[in-house]
Design a protein around this motif. Sequence first.
Motif, short mmCIF file in Angstrom:
data_model
loop_
_atom_site.label_atom_id
_atom_site.label_comp_id
_atom_site.label_asym_id
_atom_site.label_seq_id
_atom_site.Cartn_x
_atom_site.Cartn_y
_atom_site.Cartn_z
N ARG A 136 -9.53 -37.20 18.87
CA ARG A 136 -9.23 -36.19 19.87
C ARG A 136 -10.37 -36.10 20.88
O ARG A 136 -11.54 -36.21 20.52
CB ARG A 136 -9.00 -34.84 19.19
CG ARG A 136 -8.72 -33.68 20.13
CD ARG A 136 -8.40 -32.42 19.35
NE ARG A 136 -7.09 -32.50 18.72
CZ ARG A 136 -5.95 -32.19 19.31
NH1 ARG A 136 -5.96 -31.77 20.57
NH2 ARG A 136 -4.81 -32.28 18.67
N GLU A 162 -9.97 -28.04 27.42
CA GLU A 162 -8.92 -28.99 27.08
C GLU A 162 -9.22 -29.64 25.75
O GLU A 162 -10.37 -29.81 25.35
CB GLU A 162 -8.81 -30.05 28.18
CG GLU A 162 -10.10 -30.78 28.44
CD GLU A 162 -10.05 -31.65 29.68
OE1 GLU A 162 -8.94 -31.87 30.20
OE2 GLU A 162 -11.12 -32.10 30.13
N LEU A 164 -7.32 -32.98 23.76
CA LEU A 164 -6.29 -33.99 23.98
C LEU A 164 -6.20 -34.93 22.79
O LEU A 164 -7.21 -35.38 22.24
CB LEU A 164 -6.60 -34.80 25.24
CG LEU A 164 -7.00 -33.99 26.48
CD1 LEU A 164 -7.37 -34.92 27.62
CD2 LEU A 164 -5.89 -33.04 26.89
N ASP A 169 -1.56 -32.10 23.15
CA ASP A 169 -2.55 -31.74 24.16
C ASP A 169 -2.53 -30.23 24.36
O ASP A 169 -1.46 -29.61 24.39
CB ASP A 169 -2.23 -32.41 25.50
CG ASP A 169 -2.51 -33.90 25.49
OD1 ASP A 169 -3.09 -34.39 24.50
OD2 ASP A 169 -2.13 -34.57 26.46
N ARG A 171 -4.39 -27.06 26.83
CA ARG A 171 -5.21 -26.76 27.99
C ARG A 171 -5.19 -25.27 28.29
O ARG A 171 -4.18 -24.60 28.10
CB ARG A 171 -4.72 -27.52 29.23
CG ARG A 171 -4.88 -29.03 29.14
CD ARG A 171 -4.46 -29.70 30.44
NE ARG A 171 -4.67 -31.13 30.40
CZ ARG A 171 -3.78 -32.01 29.95
NH1 ARG A 171 -2.61 -31.58 29.50
NH2 ARG A 171 -4.06 -33.30 29.94
N LYS A 305 -9.29 -41.18 27.50
CA LYS A 305 -9.06 -39.83 28.02
C LYS A 305 -10.36 -39.16 28.46
O LYS A 305 -10.34 -38.12 29.12
CB LYS A 305 -8.38 -38.96 26.97
CG LYS A 305 -6.97 -39.43 26.61
CD LYS A 305 -6.04 -39.35 27.80
CE LYS A 305 -4.61 -39.74 27.42
NZ LYS A 305 -3.72 -39.72 28.59
#
Length: 644
Positions: A136, A162, A164, A169, A171, A305
């Motif tokens: 993650r 955040e 992800l 995900d 946020r 990411k």
Amino acid sequence: MSLSRVVCSSCLLLALLAGRSAVVAEELTSDPVVTSADPVGAPGAATSTVMGYSPPGGGYYDQPLELFGPQLRGRIDVGNGFYDDSFYTIGVMLPFHLEPLVNLWFLEARGYVTEYSRFGGNVGIGYRWYDAPSDRVNGISFWYDDDNTNELQYQQIGLSLESLSYDCDMRLNLYYPFNNDANMLWQTPVFDPFYRGNNIFFRQNTRYEMPFKGGDAEVGVPVPFLSDDWNTKVFAGAYYFAGDQAQDAIGPKVRLQAEITPQVWAQVQYTYDTVWGSLGTFAVAIDLPGGPQNDFTYQQPMQHKLAAQVQRDYRVHVHRQTDRQGLIAVNPDDMEPFEVVHVDNTNNGGDGTYENPLGTLPAATDPDTDIIFVRRGDGMSAGGGITLSDNQRLLSESIEHEFEAVRGRYILPGYNPGPLPMLSATGGSLVTLGNNTEVTGFFMEAPNTAVNAIVGTGFDNATIRANEISRVNNAILLSEATGRINLVDNLITGNAQNGVSLVNSVSGDVTLTGINNTITDNSADAVNIAASSNARVNVFLQGGSYSQNRFNGIDVATTGNGSVRFTLARNGGMNPVVSGNRFDGLEFTANDTSSLWASINNTTASGNGIFGLYFREADSSITSLNQSGNTITGNGAGNVVIVP
């Protein structure tokens, strides 16, 4: 130069300086190993590769994982969103790797231009880290937004959190403008007055623009059959924004995002709230040239990411609204709101408000009342016998009225053309005047009684307009008046005594102006004027008819030291008519040491029983008579008789 333009220029410069990172391949069979001679923290060419690495969530990567460098970013947003226009963004993201492919700091700058050539920009700094056990990427970033795309320029700060992963995900974004006040863009002049309660209000439209503070949150999960190859996720969330003088915006948001390639992604978004309503937008973005170059036909490593765009609203949430206000009308005479008492004889009881009017005309009202407004009701009597306090207006809905407020002069609301409301009583007087009072738009009668219609004694200033007065004793009976008295467009006929009588016997000045009044068939004089002692009376009659009365048409007399200045003349194209009266058409007599000046112009005085014009000077009085353009013929005993 505005900050937004500086940001746009900086983004272009940084993009030109940003180079593509070099790639050094090294095969690993488990955890990633960094092979680099570059110092830690440099945004340049250090790279790492991963071969055959299986994350905890499953999947298998058979291509190198690259360490990325600066990112040149572009984005297009179109549709009906929180903003009124589509816009185009260009920016750059500079990564500062701490532990390559594990954590980094990044600096990002963006500039955008709308389809209407308005500019804005952002600067952000953030920190991201990769958690290998959960596969993650987590991040936190802080932002400064400068938005010059609205009528006014706004700035805000923001915080983004955040987390992800392949499976989920999450946020959270917060936005806080520097100034959350509503800003007035324009305001119409007041218009369209209306009643509410006992007051008069104006309508006014005011246009505001205001930035909203608040935040949004979302959770996204993979879309079956699309997430493996296109990393497609559907997001569901909510937002809350609050602005000054505006309703809070609370609503859901739904978003679908797909990575077309490792460098290109697209999204569609839908939101709904009671402030902005239903909104739908589409966006497409691209990251070049420093992004990973892996084949886009497989799921990308999570470490990539670390370079992903932070998903937040980069423009200030600005809402424009038009408020339709009701502003209370203020009387300039006392700087207090207008007080109006409403009367409608079809309503039982009532409290005098517009919504619940009185059923009968009251005998008196609070002295603070400015207007008594009478509706015609069922056409029967609305009552009578009212005594007006100073500065009050007794008005009917059948005639159009004006009123003077602090903001200007306007048409009084409630005008409803048609028959006049009726006033009647069995004794006393229908209306008693006070100082600075008005009576307009009524039919007054009191059959078989000794009731006078409108009376006033010792008052200052009055207006009597557009009334029909019939079958009363005296129609208008005034005495000891001062100031100005205006009689306009009244029909006075069939009354037991005089049509208009003004008798002053005390010191003081009064001016009586009569315009286009019809005063006929009364049992005494049409107009009777008398001044004695030291009273000074000025009379100006324009147009009108003073005919068929049982005594004189116009009778003016002075005694003692009283004085009268009298003028009878045309009004526009209407000549005065003084005809068919049983005695004289025009009779003027001056006695003692009084003064009497008369000017008769463009008047028809014919068919009267005795004289058309009789003028007599007696004792030591001072007189003057001027005539021009008159038609005085066919009178019983003589047309013009002057007795010195």
